[in-house]
Design a protein around this motif. Structure first.
Motif, PDB file in Angstrom:
ATOM      1  N   TYR A 104       0.836  -1.206   0.000  1.00 59.88           N
ATOM      2  CA  TYR A 104       0.000   0.000   0.000  1.00 59.88           C
ATOM      3  C   TYR A 104       0.868   1.252   0.000  1.00 59.88           C
ATOM      4  O   TYR A 104       0.632   2.180  -0.780  1.00 59.88           O
ATOM      5  CB  TYR A 104      -0.926  -0.020   1.217  1.00 59.88           C
ATOM      6  CG  TYR A 104      -1.757   1.226   1.356  1.00 59.88           C
ATOM      7  CD1 TYR A 104      -2.833   1.460   0.507  1.00 59.88           C
ATOM      8  CD2 TYR A 104      -1.464   2.172   2.334  1.00 59.88           C
ATOM      9  CE1 TYR A 104      -3.595   2.616   0.617  1.00 59.88           C
ATOM     10  CE2 TYR A 104      -2.221   3.324   2.456  1.00 59.88           C
ATOM     11  CZ  TYR A 104      -3.288   3.543   1.604  1.00 59.88           C
ATOM     12  OH  TYR A 104      -4.033   4.680   1.720  1.00 59.88           O
ATOM     13  N   GLU A 105       1.873   1.267   0.855  1.00 55.80           N
ATOM     14  CA  GLU A 105       2.759   2.434   0.924  1.00 55.80           C
ATOM     15  C   GLU A 105       3.513   2.613  -0.391  1.00 55.80           C
ATOM     16  O   GLU A 105       3.709   3.731  -0.857  1.00 55.80           O
ATOM     17  CB  GLU A 105       3.740   2.275   2.081  1.00 55.80           C
ATOM     18  CG  GLU A 105       4.533   3.512   2.356  1.00 55.80           C
ATOM     19  CD  GLU A 105       5.339   3.436   3.638  1.00 55.80           C
ATOM     20  OE1 GLU A 105       6.368   4.143   3.696  1.00 55.80           O
ATOM     21  OE2 GLU A 105       4.969   2.692   4.559  1.00 55.80           O
ATOM     22  N   LEU A 108       1.378   4.297  -3.009  1.00 54.14           N
ATOM     23  CA  LEU A 108       1.088   5.707  -2.750  1.00 54.14           C
ATOM     24  C   LEU A 108       2.135   6.648  -3.333  1.00 54.14           C
ATOM     25  O   LEU A 108       1.852   7.824  -3.552  1.00 54.14           O
ATOM     26  CB  LEU A 108       0.984   5.966  -1.241  1.00 54.14           C
ATOM     27  CG  LEU A 108      -0.241   5.409  -0.550  1.00 54.14           C
ATOM     28  CD1 LEU A 108      -0.171   5.706   0.947  1.00 54.14           C
ATOM     29  CD2 LEU A 108      -1.521   5.988  -1.140  1.00 54.14           C
TER      30      LEU A 108
END
Length: 187
Positions: A104-105, A108
């Protein structure tokens, strides 16, 4: 990434010692795998913590790791380190969460694609995700596999699945070590 060397040597030593004690002396080695599980859980949490840049993710890693290790040690204290497949399965779920947080990071930030050290993190997260997803499913179904004598190549599924998943995990770690480049610091 250099911390993988002593970790992998420790894993090898514990695996070889466990095999020796089990084959040669017919001793139970479940307690060794409990200790290795806690060490592995802490180690991978540390790796994901180091790769993480989000404060919330770091706090989540610390909270889940502390809770898991503390509750596991309390359980083991009262059971004399008796092997429990559910304890390892719970830890596997937490590792899957850590790997997903890492993905997820990564998604981003657009600039991560160009930087080699993030590729290494993706390899590690991929290996951990695949390994612990499979281990969690396998150990959650341990009693079912045992009761129904489910086997491949005359080996119970709860033995053979972790072996093959380990090949995937350690292959991903090897790739991560090969592609790793120290992050560039700007002055």
């Amino acid at each position: 990434m250099i911390s993988f060397v002593p970790y992998l040597l420790l894993v090898l030593a514990i695996e070889l010692l466990a095999k020796y004690l089990y084959v040669t002396h017919a001793l139970s080695t479940g307690w060794m795998y409990n200790i290795l599980n806690l060490i592995s859980h802490f180690f991978y949490a540390y790796i994901f913590y180091r790769f993480s840049t989000a404060k919330e993710h770091k706090q989540t890693i610390i909270l889940l790791t502390t809770t898991y290790i503390t509750s596991s040690l309390i359980y083991y204290t009262y059971t004399s380190f008796a092997f429990n497949n559910y304890i390892i399965a719970y830890g596997g779920i937490i590792q899957v969460v850590f790997a997903c947080l890492h993905f997820y990071e990564y998604l981003l930030h657009d600039n991560y694609v160009k930087e080699k050290h993030y590729s290494a993190g993706l390899c590690i997260a991929s290996g951990v995700l695949i390994f612990y997803s499979g281990i969690t499913i396998c150990l959650s179904l341990y009693n079912y596999i045992l009761l129904n004598h489910l086997m491949i190549f005359n080996t119970p599924l709860y033995n053979i699945i972790p072996r093959y998943l380990s090949i995937i995990l350690y292959s991903c770690i090897s790739i991560a070590l090969i592609v790793w480049r120290k992050p560039m610091t700007t002055s």
